[in-house]
Enzyme design. Sequence first.
Site, short mmCIF file in Angstrom:
data_model
loop_
_atom_site.label_atom_id
_atom_site.label_comp_id
_atom_site.label_asym_id
_atom_site.label_seq_id
_atom_site.Cartn_x
_atom_site.Cartn_y
_atom_site.Cartn_z
N TRP A 6 -44.61 90.31 0.54
CA TRP A 6 -45.51 90.81 1.60
C TRP A 6 -46.74 89.93 1.76
CZ3 TRP A 6 -45.76 96.87 0.55
CH2 TRP A 6 -44.46 97.39 0.64
N HIS A 93 -44.85 80.15 -6.06
CA HIS A 93 -44.62 80.16 -4.61
C HIS A 93 -45.30 78.94 -3.99
CE1 HIS A 93 -44.85 81.33 -0.38
NE2 HIS A 93 -43.82 82.10 -0.63
N GLU A 95 -47.07 78.58 -1.50
CA GLU A 95 -48.48 78.79 -1.09
C GLU A 95 -49.41 78.72 -2.31
OE1 GLU A 95 -47.76 82.38 1.11
OE2 GLU A 95 -46.67 81.19 2.59
N GLU A 165 -36.99 77.44 -1.66
CA GLU A 165 -37.72 77.69 -0.42
C GLU A 165 -38.27 76.36 0.11
OE1 GLU A 165 -39.16 81.99 -0.18
OE2 GLU A 165 -40.68 80.89 -1.27
N SER A 211 -38.05 81.61 6.61
CA SER A 211 -37.76 82.10 7.97
C SER A 211 -36.44 82.87 8.09
CB SER A 211 -37.79 80.94 8.98
OG SER A 211 -39.11 80.40 9.05
N GLY A 232 -40.31 86.50 3.62
CA GLY A 232 -41.73 86.74 3.88
C GLY A 232 -41.89 87.63 5.10
N GLY A 233 -42.08 87.00 6.28
CA GLY A 233 -42.38 87.73 7.51
C GLY A 233 -41.46 88.92 7.79
C1 PEP Z 1 -41.90 83.35 1.63
O1 PEP Z 1 -43.09 83.57 1.76
O2 PEP Z 1 -41.42 83.28 0.49
C2 PEP Z 1 -41.09 83.17 2.83
C3 PEP Z 1 -39.86 82.77 2.69
O3 PEP Z 1 -41.70 83.41 4.05
P1 PEP Z 1 -40.97 83.52 5.49
O4 PEP Z 1 -39.73 84.36 5.31
O5 PEP Z 1 -41.97 84.18 6.37
O6 PEP Z 1 -40.64 82.13 5.90
#
Ligand code: PEP
Length: 251
Positions: A6, A93, A95, A165, A211, A232-233
Amino acid sequence: MVAGNWKMNKTPAESRLFAGKLADEISDELLSQVDVVVCPSTSCIDAVTEVLRGTRIFTGAQNVFYEDFGAYTGETSGLMIKDLGCSHVIIGHSERRQVFGETNEEVNKKLHYVLGIDLIPIVCIGETLEERENGEMENVLERQIREGLRGISHKELDQIIIAYEPVWAIGTGVVATPEQADEAMGFVRGLIAELYGKDAAERCRILYGGSIKPGNFDELVSLENIDGGLVGGASLDESFVELVKIAAKHS
Ligand code: PEP
């Protein structure tokens, strides 16, 4: 497995409400086929674990520090998140790596620490667009795996979930093609086989993240090297339930 990150979204009240919806809409039958983990912001873990208590939906943290207590302003220990009811924790992660400068060495310290207190780590790896375009993808993934997993035993590897990722696919709407995901994840599994043996590599759960949406997940999760998704989203709304249903079809 479908895990929802989240990120820094939803207040405690919103998190409580949304966790309640997930508990209502994700049936026990689905949960017998797919492991589902939600990872709220640290400030919302308490609210979420309270709502999810008695269900089979797991709660994870998005980050952790590698000491139980001490003078580490702003950090949260594994002991603390475990006490709040977390069973899982995301480590490394992109980020955290990009915005907060987290290194493979720190990922490794966190990994040893959480395994020592029986938290299940979801370790994130992935290359940037620049690295991919420069032909460095495999080198980057290899360094992240070799340095991140340094000193991890065969027995410990069985507790670890890896999330591939690609940084260029996170939150951008640009999802990796099935071929790109399969190639990278096949490489990661091959490397795990080299380090820990073929059986361990086959058992190791490797998730794709970047995504993911209900419209693209079916094809990705049908690939042999993909054992689920870190989302994520699309983990912030009804789409998450759809993703769990899609994963269940492939279980
Ligand atoms: C994530 O934050 O691990 C991620 C995969 O984000 P999103 O699905 O928004 O790309």
